[in-house]
Write a protein that holds these residues in place. Structure first.
Motif, PDB file in Angstrom:
ATOM      1  N   LEU A  37      39.872  35.230  43.146  1.00  0.00           N
ATOM      2  CA  LEU A  37      38.756  34.506  43.752  1.00  0.00           C
ATOM      3  C   LEU A  37      39.243  33.184  44.337  1.00  0.00           C
ATOM      4  N   GLY A  40      41.414  33.814  47.256  1.00  0.00           N
ATOM      5  CA  GLY A  40      40.555  34.339  48.310  1.00  0.00           C
ATOM      6  C   GLY A  40      39.878  33.267  49.110  1.00  0.00           C
ATOM      7  N   SER A 180      31.356  42.316  44.237  1.00  0.00           N
ATOM      8  CA  SER A 180      31.922  41.250  45.062  1.00  0.00           C
ATOM      9  C   SER A 180      33.372  40.989  44.700  1.00  0.00           C
ATOM     10  N   ASN A 184      36.772  41.390  46.988  1.00  0.00           N
ATOM     11  CA  ASN A 184      37.624  40.212  47.147  1.00  0.00           C
ATOM     12  C   ASN A 184      39.077  40.530  46.827  1.00  0.00           C
ATOM     13  N   ASN A 185      39.325  41.270  45.739  1.00  0.00           N
ATOM     14  CA  ASN A 185      40.702  41.616  45.360  1.00  0.00           C
ATOM     15  C   ASN A 185      41.407  42.394  46.469  1.00  0.00           C
ATOM     16  N   LEU A 187      40.693  42.447  49.723  1.00  0.00           N
ATOM     17  CA  LEU A 187      40.900  41.617  50.905  1.00  0.00           C
ATOM     18  C   LEU A 187      41.993  40.572  50.692  1.00  0.00           C
ATOM     19  N   VAL A 188      42.138  40.073  49.467  1.00  0.00           N
ATOM     20  CA  VAL A 188      43.193  39.099  49.181  1.00  0.00           C
ATOM     21  C   VAL A 188      44.572  39.732  49.367  1.00  0.00           C
ATOM     22  N   THR A 316      36.745  36.353  55.296  1.00  0.00           N
ATOM     23  CA  THR A 316      35.630  37.075  54.664  1.00  0.00           C
ATOM     24  C   THR A 316      35.542  36.733  53.183  1.00  0.00           C
ATOM     25  N   THR A 317      36.700  36.695  52.504  1.00  0.00           N
ATOM     26  CA  THR A 317      36.675  36.352  51.077  1.00  0.00           C
ATOM     27  C   THR A 317      36.204  34.926  50.874  1.00  0.00           C
ATOM     28  N   VAL A 321      33.100  34.128  48.397  1.00  0.00           N
ATOM     29  CA  VAL A 321      33.228  33.316  47.176  1.00  0.00           C
ATOM     30  C   VAL A 321      32.361  32.065  47.249  1.00  0.00           C
TER      31      VAL A 321
END
Length: 463
Positions: A37, A40, A180, A184-185, A187-188, A316-317, A321
């Protein structure tokens, strides 16, 4: 109203007990999810958006020194956040920490500050997302009219893509925290892979002459650049807002906060060196997508398209967040009675639905109609004040509550908190006077709201 009532404090034990009785947010996050997070949101607008403008207008190639200075201030603040997050495992971040340590009026002030910080930062990231999205469409031969890609102050009418991404992430937030975090994971990892590809591709275009002059604006430029890129380190502050959704907050919160900061600072320095080495810093003036721009200028158009995809993943992340963090902050303040109680209601999916919708609307309006440079500076001043007050809280709580459980302790107290406060005050002094004027007006409005509503409806006496 007497002084004792004005500076009354929130009790840690009663706060945690009260939260557990009310069956609030669901605990579903671990240290890894927290670190992701943080990465991100930290590695988002700071790397893909702000770097170019900061190099062109403030520090030139010496922007790496600006990142070092801003990173040092954040490192000191992160150590303070780590201690408070382990000792006070509740949502609300800076607001809750200061409420416990310094008193209700100070807690409200910081809550009001970071309300501005989160929603404005989210909007700035959405504007960056729009720029990279437009770059991909252009490479594909699809051009959108500028009137739909920029705010009225930048030659457009409304930034439709920026509003779109805020809306999409709001819908995802309404589905629940676990969903969510999972997105996020993914996309990171995409973002980190793309950053590595960018470094490899652009390395062959490095021209040492572009580093001359290294410090075109002098030390004043380095300092003002640090104040601007401070925006890039917002993420670890946002992590602290997820405390009530963490399985083991006492241990996992400090790991997530400090770990994400170390990763982000290293990547910022590397990418800044690549950007200013490949192209003369002056060419980044007004460029909202500097990483893609650098590859375009180097003739690597396919790389530009690929980096734009990675940037979109990263931005996006950031929106995801920060939207979640802002809604949790509003939730916490409403739960304490300082905002309308309707914002503290949790849906069946375990999220504060009305808070999310409120942030969605406000953030979408800012992203659609406000220019990115003014957005970033407004965010920074709120962040700096929050870091300053959190650092002060560590010192106060060490004296007032020495027996408070602290699974992580800030080293070298009071030196580290004082260093954090001094650096934050210095960086705040480097911001544009107009930013200070807007911030003072915002703060005055906040205090009016507190004395007319918050103080009268506070639930502190009910705990």
């Amino acid at each position: 109203m007497n002084r004792a009532e004005l500076f009354r404090k929130l009790s840690v034990d009663s706060m945690i007990a009260g939260n557990e009785r009310k069956h609030g947010l669901k605990r579903s996050l671990g240290a890894f999810e927290l670190m992701m997070l943080g990465v991100g949101v930290i590695i988002g607008s700071g790397l893909f958006v702000i770097t170019g403008v900061a190099a062109a207008e403030h520090a030139g190639p010496a922007l790496i020194l600006s990142f070092v200075l801003a990173g040092l201030a954040c490192a000191c603040a992160a150590l303070c956040y780590g201690e408070l997050a382990s000792a006070i495992p509740a949502s609300g971040s800076s607001y809750t920490f200061v409420y416990v340590g310094l008193g209700e009026v100070f807690g409200w002030f910081i809550g009001w500050c970071i309300t501005l910080e989160y929603v404005v930062a989210m909007s700035a990231i959405a504007v960056g997302w729009s720029a990279y999205g437009a770059n991909i469409l252009e490479l594909l031969g699809v051009g959108l009219p500028k009137t739909l890609l920029a705010d009225p102050f930048s030659g457009g009418v409304i930034n439709i893509p920026a509003i779109f991404i805020v809306s999409l992430m709001a819908v995802l937030q309404l589905k629940g925290t676990k969903a969510s975090a999972r997105l996020n994971n993914i996309l990171v990892f995409v973002k980190l892979a793309v950053i590595l590809i960018f470094v490899i591709l652009i390395a062959r275009s490095i021209d040492l002459d572009n580093y001359e002059p290294f410090m075109p604006f002098g030390w004043s430029g380095v300092f003002s650049g640090a104040a601007v890129v401070f925006f890039a380190f917002l993420g670890f502050d946002a992590i602290a807002n997820s405390a009530e959704e963490v399985k083991n907050p006492q241990k996992d919160m400090p790991r997530g906060i400090i770990g994400s900061l170390v990763i982000a600072t290293t990547l910022y320095i590397i990418v800044t060196l690549m950007l200013t080495g490949a192209i003369k810093y002056t060419e980044y003036a007004g460029v909202a997508a500097p990483v893609a721009y650098a590859l375009n200028e180097a003739g690597i158009r396919w790389g530009s398209a690929l980096v734009s995809v990675g940037a979109i993943a990263g931005l996006t992340t950031g929106v995801l967040v920060l939207l979640g963090s802002e809604s949790r902050l509003v939730y916490s303040m409403a739960r304490d009675g300082l905002m309308p109680s309707s914002f503290s209601k949790v849906s069946d999916s375990g999220v504060p639905r009305r808070s999310v919708v409120c942030v969605w609307i406000v953030g979408g309006l800012i992203a659609g109609f406000v220019p990115i440079d003014r957005i970033a500076e407004l965010c920074n001043i709120g962040t700096l004040w929050a870091f300053f007050m959190v650092s002060l809280t560590v010192i106060v709580l060490r004296k007032s509550q020495p027996g408070l459980r602290r699974d992580f302790r800030t080293p070298l107290v009071p030196f580290v908190p004082v260093m954090s406060m001094a650096l934050c005050a210095f960086l705040a002094s480097q911001l544009d006077p107009v930013t200070w004027v807007v911030f003072v007006i915002w703060s005055c409005c906040g205090m009016i709201v507190y004395f007319l509503y918050g103080r009268k409806h506070s639930k502190l006496d009910d705990r």
